[in-house]
Design an enzyme around this catalytic site. Sequence first.
Site, PDB file in Angstrom:
ATOM      1  N   GLU A 328       0.847  -1.199   0.000  1.00  0.00           N
ATOM      2  CA  GLU A 328       0.000   0.000   0.000  1.00  0.00           C
ATOM      3  C   GLU A 328       0.879   1.244   0.000  1.00  0.00           C
ATOM      4  O   GLU A 328       1.759   1.386   0.861  1.00  0.00           O
ATOM      5  CB  GLU A 328      -0.877   0.047   1.258  1.00  0.00           C
ATOM      6  CG  GLU A 328      -2.111  -0.796   1.220  1.00  0.00           C
ATOM      7  CD  GLU A 328      -3.087  -0.438   2.343  1.00  0.00           C
ATOM      8  OE1 GLU A 328      -4.278  -0.697   2.170  1.00  0.00           O
ATOM      9  OE2 GLU A 328      -2.660   0.110   3.378  1.00  0.00           O
ATOM     10  N   CYS A 329       0.666   2.130  -0.937  1.00  0.00           N
ATOM     11  CA  CYS A 329       1.333   3.432  -1.003  1.00  0.00           C
ATOM     12  C   CYS A 329       2.852   3.260  -0.928  1.00  0.00           C
ATOM     13  O   CYS A 329       3.478   2.847  -1.894  1.00  0.00           O
ATOM     14  CB  CYS A 329       0.807   4.367   0.083  1.00  0.00           C
ATOM     15  SG  CYS A 329       1.132   6.115  -0.260  1.00  0.00           S
ATOM     16  N   GLY A 330       3.470   3.548   0.206  1.00  0.00           N
ATOM     17  CA  GLY A 330       4.914   3.374   0.307  1.00  0.00           C
ATOM     18  C   GLY A 330       5.343   1.951   0.005  1.00  0.00           C
ATOM     19  O   GLY A 330       6.383   1.717  -0.621  1.00  0.00           O
ATOM     20  N   THR A 429      -0.859  -0.824  -4.771  1.00  0.00           N
ATOM     21  CA  THR A 429      -1.541   0.387  -5.198  1.00  0.00           C
ATOM     22  C   THR A 429      -1.223   1.514  -4.235  1.00  0.00           C
ATOM     23  O   THR A 429      -0.895   1.271  -3.062  1.00  0.00           O
ATOM     24  CB  THR A 429      -3.074   0.171  -5.249  1.00  0.00           C
ATOM     25  OG1 THR A 429      -3.720   1.419  -5.513  1.00  0.00           O
ATOM     26  CG2 THR A 429      -3.596  -0.382  -3.948  1.00  0.00           C
TER      27      THR A 429
END
Length: 439
Positions: A328-330, A429
């Site tokens: 997720e993200c990072g 994502t």
Amino acid sequence: MRARGLIVAAPRSGAGKTVATLALLAALRRRGLAVQAAKAGPDYIDPAFHYAATGRPSFNLDSWAMPPAMLDALVSEGGAHADGLVIEGVMGLFDGIEGATGRSGATSELAAQFRLPVLLVVDVSGQSQSAAALVRGFASHDPEVQIGGVVLNRVGSERHLSFVAGAIAALGVPVLGALPRDDALALPERHLGLVQAAEHADIAARLDRLAALAERHLDLDAILKLAARPHLAAGPGAAAIKPPGSRIALAQDEAFSFVYAHMLDGWRRAGAEIVPFSPLADEPPPDDCDCCWLPGGYPELHAGRLAAATQFREGLARFAATRPVHGECGGYMVLGQGLEDADGVRHAMAGLLGHATSFAQRKLHLGYRAARMLSESPIGDAGSVVRGHEFHYAALISPGSDAPLVELEDGQGRALGPSGGRRGHVTGTFFHAIAASAD
């Protein structure tokens, strides 16, 4: 439930509600009370400060991402073994997105749903009697939201206080404290908000100072008297994200720290075990796990160390050959081919997805997201919808050729197109999941 509660909110961001909240939490804990904190909206950083102040994990409450039944369940569970519940608001009290009534994400919706009084933190720097007009407006704006009291922040002098408090007194809204103007009270910030609590070597001393500040400048007895029992509807909680495995390897260190407490609690209640490991310490995901989760955080600040963490990267590749890995993200950034740091230096990442990202080419991405799963993944079954948010400054400088993971809409239902990537057992994502959609 046992706990009585209130909401600490403000007319705008930057008014000082986090400092006021931490001062209140630390002072109540010093009195020997078991205080449960919560944070309105999608925020990872403030709950870590709440935990430091109370010794109890904080949780998030978001009226856009979470259906009412889930909010009720979280408050009921969180307050079951506490003397008090303090919910810190997000942005301004009535700030949210346009949308269905009760589902805007505004702090005021929590106040209305739970029928909890609001302790309004008002920054009075640069004004005196005019603050009363602001309080009058907030007190009358929504009959479902009760302004139970006011804390004045950044008060310049006793004379300044007398002007402001005198004007507010005529409204019938009690002034329950006045914090002095003191730049030393501010907490340091970086691009995603406050510097994380775990990075402050002096966090205990800071909280001691804030507790003493509250004891001197807040009417703690009156604030406790203000608190009310939350109004909770009967019925089961809902919309939890199902655990992606029975033993979940969770990356956890200064580069990977953005994971919601309600997610982990939900996984544990469903029977899953969470096994932490540290990529920054060059640890691979434990081999006895059946899923690996790389949460968000600050990999852009540690890109060189992550690139040099060969045991982590090689172990992650071995794990991904046979078992699901989700970022997720990072975490998504680290799964890609490369990450440019703030100086434009590119560092090799895990290479398990085809994209590349840059923190040098910054662009703010911020907002609620509804994600429809294009295939089965650790955050949901194919065709299911998950609500969450994006908040990052990284830019996608090379999209790669992987199949997208989700189809995104913003918080108001506007199509944003496909996003994320999937390749073999690996998915990722920029989107942070909060709850399965109940709509």
